[in-house]
Design an enzyme around this catalytic site. Sequence first.
Site, PDB file in Angstrom:
ATOM      1  N   LYS A  90     -14.600  -7.116  -4.746  1.00 17.51           N
ATOM      2  CA  LYS A  90     -13.179  -7.430  -4.557  1.00 17.51           C
ATOM      3  C   LYS A  90     -12.370  -6.562  -5.501  1.00 17.51           C
ATOM      4  CE  LYS A  90      -9.851  -9.856  -2.746  1.00 17.51           C
ATOM      5  NZ  LYS A  90      -9.104  -8.603  -2.574  1.00 17.51           N
ATOM      6  N   GLN A 111     -12.379  -4.672 -13.163  1.00 13.56           N
ATOM      7  CA  GLN A 111     -12.282  -5.684 -12.111  1.00 13.56           C
ATOM      8  C   GLN A 111     -13.442  -6.662 -12.155  1.00 13.56           C
ATOM      9  OE1 GLN A 111      -9.451  -5.028  -9.920  1.00 13.56           O
ATOM     10  NE2 GLN A 111      -9.649  -7.206  -9.536  1.00 13.56           N
ATOM     11  N   LYS A 114     -12.449  -9.096 -14.828  1.00 11.67           N
ATOM     12  CA  LYS A 114     -11.258  -9.828 -14.393  1.00 11.67           C
ATOM     13  C   LYS A 114     -11.615 -10.875 -13.349  1.00 11.67           C
ATOM     14  CE  LYS A 114      -7.762  -7.193 -13.582  1.00 11.67           C
ATOM     15  NZ  LYS A 114      -6.801  -6.287 -12.925  1.00 11.67           N
ATOM     16  N   LYS A 126     -13.240  -1.191  -6.513  1.00 14.50           N
ATOM     17  CA  LYS A 126     -11.925  -0.534  -6.496  1.00 14.50           C
ATOM     18  C   LYS A 126     -12.035   0.683  -5.586  1.00 14.50           C
ATOM     19  CE  LYS A 126      -7.902  -1.308  -8.511  1.00 14.50           C
ATOM     20  NZ  LYS A 126      -7.291  -2.627  -8.735  1.00 14.50           N
ATOM     21  N   GLY A 165      -4.365  -4.470  -2.088  1.00 16.28           N
ATOM     22  CA  GLY A 165      -3.435  -3.401  -2.433  1.00 16.28           C
ATOM     23  C   GLY A 165      -3.438  -3.110  -3.922  1.00 16.28           C
ATOM     24  N   ASP A 166      -2.850  -1.989  -4.279  1.00 12.60           N
ATOM     25  CA  ASP A 166      -2.670  -1.589  -5.672  1.00 12.60           C
ATOM     26  C   ASP A 166      -1.488  -0.622  -5.654  1.00 12.60           C
ATOM     27  OD1 ASP A 166      -4.248  -1.820  -8.402  1.00 12.60           O
ATOM     28  OD2 ASP A 166      -3.642   0.272  -8.262  1.00 12.60           O
ATOM     29  N   THR A 209       0.603 -11.164  -9.507  1.00 14.19           N
ATOM     30  CA  THR A 209       0.229 -10.423 -10.725  1.00 14.19           C
ATOM     31  C   THR A 209       1.328 -10.537 -11.774  1.00 14.19           C
ATOM     32  OG1 THR A 209      -1.016  -8.854  -9.366  1.00 14.19           O
ATOM     33  CG2 THR A 209      -0.559  -8.206 -11.633  1.00 14.19           C
ATOM     34  N   ASN A 240       6.047  -3.667  -7.867  1.00 10.16           N
ATOM     35  CA  ASN A 240       5.772  -5.059  -7.547  1.00 10.16           C
ATOM     36  C   ASN A 240       5.502  -5.913  -8.784  1.00 10.16           C
ATOM     37  OD1 ASN A 240       5.039  -7.035  -5.303  1.00 10.16           O
ATOM     38  ND2 ASN A 240       3.192  -7.083  -6.537  1.00 10.16           N
ATOM     39  N   SER A 379      -5.520 -13.312  -4.434  1.00  9.22           N
ATOM     40  CA  SER A 379      -6.275 -12.697  -3.340  1.00  9.22           C
ATOM     41  C   SER A 379      -7.476 -13.558  -2.981  1.00  9.22           C
ATOM     42  CB  SER A 379      -6.746 -11.290  -3.733  1.00  9.22           C
ATOM     43  OG  SER A 379      -5.688 -10.370  -3.693  1.00  9.22           O
TER      44      SER A 379
END
Length: 447
Positions: A90, A111, A114, A126, A165-166, A209, A240, A379
């Site tokens: 993820k 990640q 996290k 990622k 998304g990023d 976030t 964002n 997410s």
Amino acid sequence: MQEKIKAFMDEVRSRNGHEPEFLQAVQEVADTVIPYIADNEIYNGKNILLRMVEPERLISFRVAWVDDDGEIHVNRGYRIQMNSAIGPYKGGLRFHPTVNASILKFLAFEQVFKNSLTTLPMGGGKGGSDFDPKGKSDDEVMRFCHAFMAELFRHIGPFTDIPAGDIGVGAREIGFLFGMYKRIQNEFTGVLTGKGLSWGGSKIRPEATGYGTVYFAQDMLLTKNDDIDGKTVVISGSGNVAQYAAEKTLQLGGKVVTLSDSGGYIYDKKGIDEEKLAFVMDLKNNKRGRISEYVDQYPSAEYHKGKTPWEVPCDIALPCATQNELNGEDATTLIKNGCICVAEGANMPSTLDAVHTFQDAKILFAPGKASNAGGVATSGLEMSQNSLRISWTREEVDERLKGIMKDIHDSCIEHGIEADGYCNYVKGANIAGFVKVADAMLAQGVI
């Protein structure tokens, strides 16, 4: 102990010497996790961290697409599938000219920790491309996304790898990517998160976030019997994460005085209120403008070209732009000007020098793997809603997000309190994230 850390880093560097961002991320983890491993027999001698720094799979592929003038362009696409010990991979997709294997490996490595901290069953990954959506028409972005997914689809799935998304990948890009995946696979599944509300998305996901970063800062301040109300807050970025960090700060009574983009930053000593923030959101999300246009609308504000906002006096700093945007000199300036709390909204926005400067000064400092985990947490909540074919209310998702951020904070406290009572949130986050993944890896054997 320093010899063990050095020997470990020498081995990692011998394989990844051309990847500075990845090495920086690994160094930060090694400094805190290797001493913990040495003190806990269950992990010692198993080379768990060495296994964790090596991606399970690194995929690189060509993306050829056609612009509006009929010219063919070629970009490079990536997916780093880092660790799946506690769940399917993820992590976001980033479309930006700076994207390369080093940056994506550091993001994927972060990640893993996290996602572990959220307590949700998600591994770490990622991906992305060096494609730049800026200045492209919607049709050009669509053609690129379709070409990108035409290769990526074979490596992902709702039980394998669920991208999100990023930077450079918002609702528009997620829609185009999902449309192509659905067409190729002939199925409607929760294979991407960050979807539109009308086709499987979760409420609060765009805000998560930024909101989560502010919730984490609030939790840190509460340990000092303090809160955000009345505090002056400096925020970098204007995308964002920064937008919704500003929104939540305002809701909690803080005063936001800066936002930025790659061209510079704006300083509004009167404060960026709800009306001004709405202008920024329209400017950046719909008009895709530059933050410098803020001073045209609000002439009392200042625009500082080519600079970051860390010279502005504040109580709280929220770096929400990109990696390594805040260095040791910036950290010294922030502390000198009265900053008492820093929570990272971006991934690794502070250099190692900056992190050490904050910690030496004993101010509250939260690493991104903890404080910006709200995005991937939500997410995960979107994945749950997709699997159950249900939709939670905005209030339900927000409460779950707030609870997850508090749980992450509590885990950092559990593993991060030092002898003098100071909480080293970097240490706490690294160890808490490591333990869950390491236990799963031990249980599953050498794979």
